[in-house]
Design an enzyme around this catalytic site. Structure first.
Site, PDB file in Angstrom:
ATOM      1  N   LYS A 122       0.331  -1.438  -0.017  1.00 55.36           N
ATOM      2  CA  LYS A 122      -0.111   0.308   0.125  1.00 55.36           C
ATOM      3  C   LYS A 122       0.669   1.637   0.153  1.00 55.36           C
ATOM      4  O   LYS A 122       0.827   2.236  -0.709  1.00 55.36           O
ATOM      5  CB  LYS A 122      -0.806   0.237   0.949  1.00 55.36           C
ATOM      6  N   LYS A 205     -11.350 -10.303 -10.929  1.00 50.66           N
ATOM      7  CA  LYS A 205     -12.429  -9.799  -9.395  1.00 50.66           C
ATOM      8  C   LYS A 205     -13.099  -8.744  -9.752  1.00 50.66           C
ATOM      9  O   LYS A 205     -12.532  -7.923  -9.627  1.00 50.66           O
ATOM     10  CB  LYS A 205     -11.680 -10.435  -8.356  1.00 50.66           C
ATOM     11  N   LYS A 208     -14.663  -2.608  -7.099  1.00 44.31           N
ATOM     12  CA  LYS A 208     -14.882  -0.862  -7.145  1.00 44.31           C
ATOM     13  C   LYS A 208     -13.281   0.138  -7.821  1.00 44.31           C
ATOM     14  O   LYS A 208     -13.997   1.040  -8.024  1.00 44.31           O
ATOM     15  CB  LYS A 208     -15.569  -0.108  -5.802  1.00 44.31           C
TER      16      LYS A 208
END
Ligand code: TRP
Length: 339
Positions: A122, A205, A208
């Site tokens: 991240k 997958k 969003k």
């Protein structure tokens, strides 16, 4: 009697699952995971946290996390989680998370946190963006989430296994230093629901985080939008309807969604179709029918904020009853001066 003695008498397994309120819930979240929360609510003592404080690690815009939190709460009730059965709570409503979080930070080492692959990924992805210290200490807060509830089982995907491992390490270290205080949890593999892929890119997958929303069906999408997204779904180059995930990922995804929405079997359903058009139309209709009662209940709840807030207070007070006892046990074990 040790501090943890009462735990031994709890005969029901306690399960904790948490979800971050970031963005809207989509069909992949629902069919892949949330339906199983609903199905499993009577089997074990389930606690579901909406972890808004975790979302602060990357959110900076005022109001966004709060709005996503109410939406997610209303969706959890609307899909059929029963507030009398499952304990649904918002993390920031239970101050013990932040309080035990600090204790966890002092029980985990800088080196251990530095080895967390999710932090490395991240923070690398955020490149020149602001990387909060919270992003780094996040696993300590997650450990607090879990240990506060004496959770025996934590159902998580592979991306979270390392966080459960570190939680176990923290619990063992604390118990070792200060005496038996925390239940050492186990990561369990969640019941697998349907595998829902992106309608525009059936090799990944549904999520969003895709470039556009075209491949992602949200639980609150209108029937028109759902129909349009399925109509434009990417299919495969020949025109045969067959269930074959490897060579026909687009069509197989539609069949999987249709099967999950109607309770049928994907390969049997394939036999009823010879063209893509009717398959897309029927899948859209099945999803619309599946979501219709959820959307109706959602609208009712959102129109009755007082009721929604009442439900969340019920969840928060049930959560606090457990969390405050655990925090107290931890403070006592450490030997902090009682106030
Ligand atoms: N880290 C989890 C995720 O990103 C969310 C989470 C926070 C969580 N606290 C938890 C998951 C406790 C399980 C248990 O998905």
């Amino acid at each position: 009697m040790t501090a943890t003695a009462p735990l031994a008498f709890r005969s029901v397994t306690r399960v904790l699952s948490c979800i971050q309120p970031t963005g809207s819930v989509h069909l992949g979240n629902y069919l892949g995971a949330l339906v199983n929360w609903v199905r499993g609510q009577h089997d074990k003592d389930v606690f579901h946290g909406i972890v808004d404080l975790h979302a602060l690690t990357t959110a900076t815009e005022p109001g966004l996390v709060g709005a996503a939190t109410v939406e997610l709460a209303a969706i959890l009730y609307s899909i059929g989680l029963d507030p009398e059965v499952a304990t649904i709570f918002v993390q920031s409503h239970v101050p013990e998370h932040a309080q035990l979080g600090w204790v966890m930070e002092c029980t985990v080492s800088f080196g251990e946190l530095s080895r967390m692959t999710q932090f490395k990924d991240k923070s690398a992805r955020r490149e020149s963006e602001f990387v909060s210290a919270g992003l780094f200490t996040y696993p300590a807060l997650q450990a607090a989430d879990i240990l506060l509830y004496d959770a025996n089982e934590v159902p998580v995907g592979d991306d979270q296994r390392q966080h459960i491992e570190i939680t176990r390490d923290i619990a063992l270290r604390f118990n070792n230093r200060f005496g038996d205080t925390f239940v050492v949890p186990e990561a369990v593999t969640p019941a697998v629901g349907a595998r829902v892929m992106d309608l525009q890119d059936p090799s990944s997958k549904m999520s969003k985080s895709g470039d556009t929303d075209a491949g992602c069906v949200y639980l609150l999408d209108s029937p028109q939008v759902i129909t349009r997204k399925f109509k434009r779904a990417v299919t495969d180059s020949d025109s045969e309807v067959r269930y074959d995930v490897t060579s026909k990922p687009g069509v197989s995804n539609l069949l999987d969604i249709l099967a999950a929405a109607t309770g049928g079997s994907a390969s049997e359903l394939a036999e009823s179709y010879s063209q893509y058009g009717p398959l897309k139309a029927d899948t859209a209709d099945a999803v619309i029918a599946l979501l219709d009662p959820i959307q109706t209940r959602y609208r009712e709840l959102m129109a009755d904020r007082a009721e929604l807030e009442r439900l969340l207070r019920v969840g928060a007070s049930r959560a606090r009853a457990v969390a405050s006892a655990t925090l107290e046990r931890a403070y006592t074990a450490i030997g902090l001066l009682p106030c």
